[in-house]
Design an enzyme around this catalytic site. Structure first.
Site, short mmCIF file in Angstrom:
data_model
loop_
_atom_site.label_atom_id
_atom_site.label_comp_id
_atom_site.label_asym_id
_atom_site.label_seq_id
_atom_site.Cartn_x
_atom_site.Cartn_y
_atom_site.Cartn_z
N VAL A 1 0.84 -1.20 0.00
CA VAL A 1 0.00 0.00 0.00
C VAL A 1 0.88 1.25 0.00
O VAL A 1 1.68 1.46 0.91
CB VAL A 1 -0.94 0.02 1.22
CG1 VAL A 1 -1.78 1.30 1.22
CG2 VAL A 1 -1.83 -1.22 1.22
N LYS A 2 0.71 2.07 -1.02
CA LYS A 2 1.45 3.33 -1.12
C LYS A 2 0.67 4.44 -0.43
O LYS A 2 -0.50 4.66 -0.73
CB LYS A 2 1.69 3.70 -2.58
CG LYS A 2 2.62 2.77 -3.31
CD LYS A 2 2.76 3.15 -4.78
CE LYS A 2 3.52 4.44 -4.96
NZ LYS A 2 3.70 4.75 -6.42
#
Length: 222
Positions: free
Chosen positions: A90-91
């Site tokens: 997850v960015k």
């Protein structure tokens, strides 16, 4: 050094995967927008399905970015993304809320990538918050007459000084020299557009040598 491809284009991902050099993928909202033919009909489910298809092509980290700005929403969205596949990372943007989300997601066992990093201070905060990856954007710094690769060197040195385990992903790569410099500095990963991956294999002396070899090969009986 590991090679990620920086794209959401499935054909480019398949092509890079076929070379045997691909270790992962990074995407962002801008890259997703490039592959959407009809934005008016593109839904959240379409986005999630697209990330799933990428995970089915590449056996490695697939970075997908949140599209919200407050910490609670980022965490909620991050949990949804992580549920797509075990390889999803997850960015989160390097903001105050992004740091809170990184900490919360990391505590839940969800891998995170602190993105849009432009200073050593931001990179240090990302590692302290528990980010698995940090993404300094070298090309965008070069665009404003700042040495992007110098930032990468500072981050690598700081992390080495304290044994920080956050991996450095050199992002916003514009040309093959960025890749060479990333390797020389000791970055963990370079995330590279497909066009630049192809450029890495090219050299005029290789072309000239191959042309000569093929001409001389005419003496070999078929």
């Amino acid at each position: 050094m590991k090679f990620f491809i920086d794209t959401a284009n499935l054909d480019e991902i398949r092509a890079a995967e076929s070379l045997g050099v691909l270790d992962g993928v990074t995407t962002n909202p801008s890259l997703i927008a490039k592959i959407v033919e009809d934005p008016a009909s593109f839904t959240r489910k379409d986005f999630m399905d697209h990330i799933k298809r990428i995970c089915e092509i590449v056996d490695g980290p697939v970075n997908a970015e949140v599209t919200t700005l407050d910490a609670a929403s980022m965490v909620r969205e991050g949990e949804e993304l992580a549920a797509i596949h075990n390889n999803v990372v997850v960015k989160c943007p390097l903001t105050i809320d992004g740091l809170k989300a990184i900490r919360s997601l990391s505590e839940k066992g969800i891998r995170t990538n602190a993105t849009l990093v432009f200073s050593p201070n931001q990179a240090l905060l990302a590692a302290k918050a528990g980010a698995g990856y940090v993404s300094p954007f070298v090309g965008r710094l070069d665009d404003i007459s700042t040495d992007g690769m110098a930032l990468v060197g500072q981050i690598v040195e700081i992390y080495d000084n304290y044994g920080l385990m956050t991996e450095v992903i050199v992002a916003s790569i514009r040309h093959p020299q960025h890749v060479v410099e990333s390797a020389l500095i000791g970055a963990d990963i370079a995330t590279i557009p497909y066009s630049v991956i192809r450029q890495l294999a090219n050299h005029p002396l290789t072309d000239a040598g191959l042309k000569k070899f093929m001409e001389d090969a005419a003496v070999i009986k078929k």
